[in-house]
Design a protein around this motif. Structure first.
Motif, PDB file in Angstrom:
ATOM      1  N   ALA A 171       6.131  -6.533   4.986  1.00 32.39           N
ATOM      2  CA  ALA A 171       5.107  -6.890   5.975  1.00 32.39           C
ATOM      3  C   ALA A 171       4.933  -5.773   6.997  1.00 32.39           C
ATOM      4  CB  ALA A 171       5.499  -8.187   6.684  1.00 32.39           C
ATOM      5  N   GLY A 172       3.671  -5.475   7.307  1.00 28.58           N
ATOM      6  CA  GLY A 172       3.367  -4.411   8.248  1.00 28.58           C
ATOM      7  C   GLY A 172       3.191  -3.054   7.611  1.00 28.58           C
ATOM      8  N   HIS A 173       3.410  -2.970   6.303  1.00 27.98           N
ATOM      9  CA  HIS A 173       3.248  -1.716   5.567  1.00 27.98           C
ATOM     10  C   HIS A 173       2.192  -1.918   4.480  1.00 27.98           C
ATOM     11  CE1 HIS A 173       6.899   0.117   7.347  1.00 27.98           C
ATOM     12  NE2 HIS A 173       7.333  -1.137   7.369  1.00 27.98           N
ATOM     13  N   PRO A 174       1.372  -0.913   4.196  1.00 28.59           N
ATOM     14  CA  PRO A 174       0.328  -1.087   3.183  1.00 28.59           C
ATOM     15  C   PRO A 174       0.922  -1.196   1.779  1.00 28.59           C
ATOM     16  CG  PRO A 174       0.397   1.196   3.959  1.00 28.59           C
ATOM     17  CD  PRO A 174       1.327   0.418   4.840  1.00 28.59           C
ATOM     18  N   VAL A 175       0.478  -2.235   1.051  1.00 30.76           N
ATOM     19  CA  VAL A 175       0.991  -2.514  -0.295  1.00 30.76           C
ATOM     20  C   VAL A 175      -0.194  -2.666  -1.247  1.00 30.76           C
ATOM     21  CG1 VAL A 175       2.325  -4.099  -1.730  1.00 30.76           C
ATOM     22  CG2 VAL A 175       3.020  -3.677   0.640  1.00 30.76           C
ATOM     23  N   ALA A 176      -0.127  -2.018  -2.395  1.00 25.81           N
ATOM     24  CA  ALA A 176      -1.141  -2.155  -3.436  1.00 25.81           C
ATOM     25  C   ALA A 176      -0.580  -3.008  -4.573  1.00 25.81           C
ATOM     26  CB  ALA A 176      -1.556  -0.785  -3.965  1.00 25.81           C
ATOM     27  N   GLU A 177      -1.471  -3.607  -5.364  1.00 22.14           N
ATOM     28  CA  GLU A 177      -1.054  -4.408  -6.506  1.00 22.14           C
ATOM     29  C   GLU A 177      -1.768  -3.949  -7.766  1.00 22.14           C
ATOM     30  OE1 GLU A 177      -1.051  -8.624  -6.206  1.00 22.14           O
ATOM     31  OE2 GLU A 177       0.120  -8.659  -4.338  1.00 22.14           O
ATOM     32  N   LEU A 178      -1.046  -4.002  -8.878  1.00 22.02           N
ATOM     33  CA  LEU A 178      -1.597  -3.728 -10.199  1.00 22.02           C
ATOM     34  C   LEU A 178      -1.928  -5.055 -10.877  1.00 22.02           C
ATOM     35  CD1 LEU A 178       0.894  -0.954 -11.404  1.00 22.02           C
ATOM     36  CD2 LEU A 178      -1.303  -0.653 -10.246  1.00 22.02           C
ATOM     37  N   GLN A 179      -2.347  -4.992 -12.134  1.00 21.77           N
ATOM     38  CA  GLN A 179      -2.673  -6.207 -12.865  1.00 21.77           C
ATOM     39  C   GLN A 179      -1.421  -7.038 -13.138  1.00 21.77           C
ATOM     40  OE1 GLN A 179      -3.726  -5.811 -17.059  1.00 21.77           O
ATOM     41  NE2 GLN A 179      -2.965  -3.712 -17.051  1.00 21.77           N
ATOM     42  N   MET A 180      -1.633  -8.334 -13.355  1.00 20.76           N
ATOM     43  CA  MET A 180      -0.528  -9.235 -13.678  1.00 20.76           C
ATOM     44  C   MET A 180      -0.129  -9.062 -15.141  1.00 20.76           C
ATOM     45  SD  MET A 180      -0.260 -13.341 -13.073  1.00 20.76           S
ATOM     46  CE  MET A 180      -0.201 -13.128 -11.285  1.00 20.76           C
TER      47      MET A 180
END
Length: 200
Positions: A171-180
């Motif tokens: 939390a508070g840091h930028p996070v990216a997500e890939l496909q499931m």
């Protein structure tokens, strides 16, 4: 190109494939021999597909830590003792400087494109996650800048809360997500993975 490779680290977390050891839920459904065959083939396929890319260095974080002779490609590094969070933290901190992307060995179908995208996201994000259908994740990448967290403390591992707990740690840091994607942890997941492979 050599300098880029030296700065990027791809780690596959893997248990040495042995009969009757590891993948216990899968073995309960399909038997020890089928579970062993899956472990061997899934790891070999991942290493073959991802291990020779010039854009990163491949490491195999193995358990048990010795012997290492069975590792035919990539650099072996012992996971050490402790729960998954302690082992992930130890490996992430032991590697040379640069972003790290960590995969499990039980998610068939991961491609070089997936790994390339993960490293790309780490150019502008503290972390990247590949969510799994069971509430965990099949990939985590960390930028490892000085103020970035190593988010493996206080996680309820191997539960439907694993991904959510890790996001809370970030939390508070930028996070990216890939496909499931789906990890192969039991018989139905293995059958679905085999069907997908036949359709490709």
């Amino acid at each position: 190109m050599a300098a880029e490779r030296a700065r990027r680290h791809l780690v596959i977390f893997a248990r040495q494939p042995r009969y009757g050891v590891g993948k216990r839920r899968l073995a309960q459904d399909v038997g020890n021999l089928a579970a062993l065959r899956f472990s061997r083939s899934a790891l070999a396929e991942l290493v073959r597909r991802l291990g020779r890319d010039p854009h990163w260095t491949l490491w195999l974080a193995i358990t048990p830590d010795r012997p290492t002779a069975w590792v035919r490609q990539g650099h072996p590094i012992g996971q050490g003792k402790g729960d998954l969070g302690e082992r992930l933290t130890r490996v992430a901190r032991a590697l040379p400087p640069g972003p790290v992307v960590i995969l499990g060995a039980d998610t068939p179908g991961v491609t070089r494109t997936d790994v390339t995208r993960a490293f790309h996201h780490l150019g502008s994000h503290a972390a990247v996650l590949g969510p799994a259908r069971d509430g965990g994740y099949w990939l985590i990448g960390l930028r490892r800048a000085p103020r970035d967290p190593v988010p493996f403390t206080g996680i309820r591992w191997s539960t439907e809360h694993t991904l959510a707990d890790t996001l809370t740690s970030l939390a508070g840091h930028p996070v990216a997500e890939l496909q499931m994607r789906e990890d192969v942890d039991d018989g139905p997941a293995l059958r679905r993975a085999l069907r997908r492979r036949r359709l490709v």
